[in-house]
Design an enzyme around this catalytic site. Structure first.
Site, PDB file in Angstrom:
ATOM      1  N   ARG A 115       0.830  -1.202   0.000  1.00 25.98           N
ATOM      2  CA  ARG A 115       0.000   0.000   0.000  1.00 25.98           C
ATOM      3  C   ARG A 115       0.871   1.262   0.000  1.00 25.98           C
ATOM      4  NH1 ARG A 115      -5.539  -1.073  -0.686  1.00 25.98           N
ATOM      5  NH2 ARG A 115      -5.723   1.120  -0.161  1.00 25.98           N
ATOM      6  N   VAL A 116       0.417   2.254  -0.720  1.00 28.90           N
ATOM      7  CA  VAL A 116       1.120   3.537  -0.720  1.00 28.90           C
ATOM      8  C   VAL A 116       0.289   4.599  -0.010  1.00 28.90           C
ATOM      9  CG1 VAL A 116       2.448   3.100  -2.808  1.00 28.90           C
ATOM     10  CG2 VAL A 116       0.170   4.096  -2.990  1.00 28.90           C
ATOM     11  N   ASP A 117      -0.886   4.205   0.497  1.00 30.46           N
ATOM     12  CA  ASP A 117      -1.742   5.174   1.172  1.00 30.46           C
ATOM     13  C   ASP A 117      -1.742   4.913   2.679  1.00 30.46           C
ATOM     14  OD1 ASP A 117      -3.123   2.838   1.297  1.00 30.46           O
ATOM     15  OD2 ASP A 117      -4.843   3.515   0.139  1.00 30.46           O
ATOM     16  N   ASP A 118      -2.772   5.350   3.380  1.00 32.80           N
ATOM     17  CA  ASP A 118      -2.801   5.224   4.835  1.00 32.80           C
ATOM     18  C   ASP A 118      -3.432   3.918   5.293  1.00 32.80           C
ATOM     19  OD1 ASP A 118      -1.633   7.625   4.862  1.00 32.80           O
ATOM     20  OD2 ASP A 118      -3.445   8.762   5.326  1.00 32.80           O
TER      21      ASP A 118
END
Ligand code: WTA
Length: 584
Positions: free
Chosen positions: A452-455
């Site tokens: 994942r590159v998000d929160d």
């Protein structure tokens, strides 16, 4: 290769390609010629996706009646294995259809109409997929609440659903087990009914509600900040180890296997009870052909030792699937060599709740696999890798993984908040669906998901939003501010590392850590409890007050030499203090 031609056709003529697939099912009314419309570009108007416009069908009819009417009713449909060994049961397609009809009639008698939402909170017993199918039969929308969510989380969820829509809470206790177990179940006279007392009185015949192709089938909660494949064939025994409260349990335990007239295993227990041999024993017992689980389960079984696997035969196995998080090559190799004895292809499937099904995955034995890569896109799937600015990258590259066009099972909205749906998934890079994942494409065009590159933190294949954990920590009276980040964990894939700033004048203590940890467990669920809590003097924030999550992740992972540029931080000194605190 045949795949190349078929894949090219699926992109050149999606409407025709998917119409061919849909032909294999029963449609009460055929779709119109011009059945597929969509807009994936927020700058051009509302996001919408439409397939098979004009057609009407029912998925319950296709999963059950169709097979029974074709004379296959005596075939096994569901196989149940209880938590305690020795407690098992099975139902044929005809029997499941009867049970589904009875419950569907009961639901109707409660006033449930097509389009109404029904919340389902049940352990992994056969009545769970039966309840889902009963909803589908009458055109109601099911919302299965994952059994691993805490009672608190459930109460919030259900009340909300009950208040917002006309819904019925189907609450069933351990129906497969000793009746005595039901004594623990909270029961309110006048509001609740026992399934085993009320439902059997209803008739085992219930008309199907024919619904338009775009009629919603289910709602499902998920965390977010923002042919020859593993498909089961008729008569195969398919075991997807996921709970029905997760998306996998919807498609790869319930609808997928049943639409293909396979038998599906419903397992109530855990893979380590009473011993780490349990999964392999169940495989032998039911002669499972397709086994589908998460890397985290494999890593924990791998640690228990090979002898637990080797005591079983596993000769029935044909395909071994994995999903939920990147699989490390070591676990991949163990799955392949020890579990599959080198005979079974490993199918590493990349997808998300939102995609509604497999997106990037190998078709077994069709092309060579590489351990750790989900390989190539499925038909109709058009992956694009872009850089941070949204510029599409070509050939060998690494960046953000996007999808360019819709496929039939893509999510249609966020419940009650279409705007958020548009902003989350289509806002970041107009014209493209943003997956939230990073990916690398190698010289052979194979995709490697980097995470994942998000929160979102992916713990044991469970998606957890940083904000959810942070607000559970914030709820503690001593907490001034909390921030959590994922870090590499040998078994769970990612662990949760929490930084907590205490309120002025509060003296830190281990009990307080324990209380905060317990808060997260009780408000979200055991799987979301932090692995570590560190008292923090401050957080790495930009001058505008935004937490630099990239930096926080590096601190959590102890990667002091990979911090990158921290000159835009309001107080770069905080980073040093946090790193020092982490060592202690
Ligand atoms: C991750 C469960 C690497 C990814 C299906 C995705 C994976 C998120 C894989 C979706 C895989 C899933 N390799 N990463 N084979 N499969 N993921 O919605 O980060 O619970 O975005 O869906 O899991 O999680 P979800």
């Amino acid at each position: 290769m045949q795949y190349d031609a078929l894949y090219a056709h699926s992109l050149a003529d999606p409407a025709g390609f998917w119409a061919n697939v849909a032909e294999q099912f029963h449609w009460q009314k055929k779709w119109s010629e011009d059945h597929h419309h969509y807009n994936f570009d927020v700058t051009k108007g509302p996001i919408n996706v439409e397939w098979f416009k004009g057609g009407t069908t029912n998925i319950c009819y296709n999963a059950l009646d169709r097979h029974v009417e074709a004379g296959q009713g005596s075939q096994t449909c569901l196989l149940f294995e209880g938590n305690e060994p020795g407690y098992s049961n099975s139902l044929t397609y005809s029997q499941v259809l009867d049970e589904v009809c009875r419950l569907a009639n009961w639901l109707k008698a409660q006033g449930v109409n097509p389009g109404d939402c029904v919340a389902i909170y049940m352990p992994m017993v056969m009545q769970l997929p039966i309840a889902m199918l009963a909803c589908a039969r009458i055109g109601a929308v099911h919302s299965v609440v994952f059994g691993g969510f805490s009672a608190d989380a459930l109460a919030g969820e259900c009340k909300r659903i009950i208040q917002m829509v006309d819904s019925v809470l189907v609450y069933a206790n351990h129906l497969e087990g000793p009746q005595g177990a039901a004594a623990d179940t909270p029961f309110t006279l006048g509001r609740d009914e026992w399934w085993q007392l009320a439902v059997p009185d209803y008739p085992a015949l219930c008309d199907v509600e024919w619904v338009p192709a775009e009629h919603p089938l289910f709602l499902l909660y998920t965390s977010g900040s923002t042919g020859a494949h593993a498909r089961a064939r008729a008569c195969d025994v398919n075991w997807c180890t996921a709970d029905c409260g997760w998306f996998m349990g919807h498609i790869y335990l319930t609808y997928g296997p049943l639409l293909n007239r396979a038998a599906s295993v419903v397992f109530e227990g855990v893979p380590t009870h009473p011993t780490p041999a349990r999964s392999w024993e169940v495989i032998d017992k039911f002669q499972v052909k397709q086994f589908y689980t998460a890397p985290t389960a494999l890593r924990s079984l791998m640690r228990s030792g090979d002898e637990w696997v080797k005591s079983s035969s596993r000769k029935s196995l044909k395909v071994l699937g994995t999903v939920g998080e990147p699989i490390n090559p070591e676990a991949w190799q163990w799955y392949h060599d020890v579990v599959g004895e080198g005979r079974c292809p490993i199918v590493d499937t990349w997808w998300q709740t939102e995609t509604g099904g497999h997106m990037i995955m190998p078709l077994p034995n069709v092309w060579p696999v590489k351990p750790g890569s989900a390989t190539l896109p499925f038909f109709g799937v058009d992956p694009v890798i872009v850089d941070e600015k949204g510029v599409e990258l070509q050939g060998e590259c690494e960046g953000l993984l996007m999808l360019r066009r819709p496929w039939p099972s893509v999510l249609r909205s966020i419940y009650g908040d279409h705007k958020r749906y548009e902003e989350n998934y289509f806002g970041p890079y107009p014209g493209l669906y943003f997956t939230g994942d990073g990916a690398r494409r190698d010289k052979d065009g194979y995709y490697w998901i980097t995470g994942r590159v998000d929160d979102v933190i992916n713990v044991s294949g469970h998606r957890i939003g940083t904000a959810e954990v942070e607000s559970a920590l914030d709820a503690h009276p001593a907490c001034a501010e909390a921030a959590v980040a994922g870090y590499e964990h040998p078994v769970k894939g990612q662990g949760i590392y929490a930084f907590v700033i205490l309120k002025e004048g509060v003296a830190p203590s281990d009990e307080m850590k324990k209380e905060m940890w317990t808060n997260v467990r009780t408000t979200i669920g055991a799987f979301a409890a932090p692995d570590a809590i560190q008292w923090a003097p401050g957080l790495p924030k930009t001058r505008s007050g935004k937490i630099m999550r990239r930096v926080l992740r590096k601190i959590a992972g102890g990667q002091a030499d990979e911090l990158g540029d921290i000159s835009t931080l309001a107080d770069p000194n905080v980073v040093r203090l946090l790193l020092e605190g982490r060592k202690k």
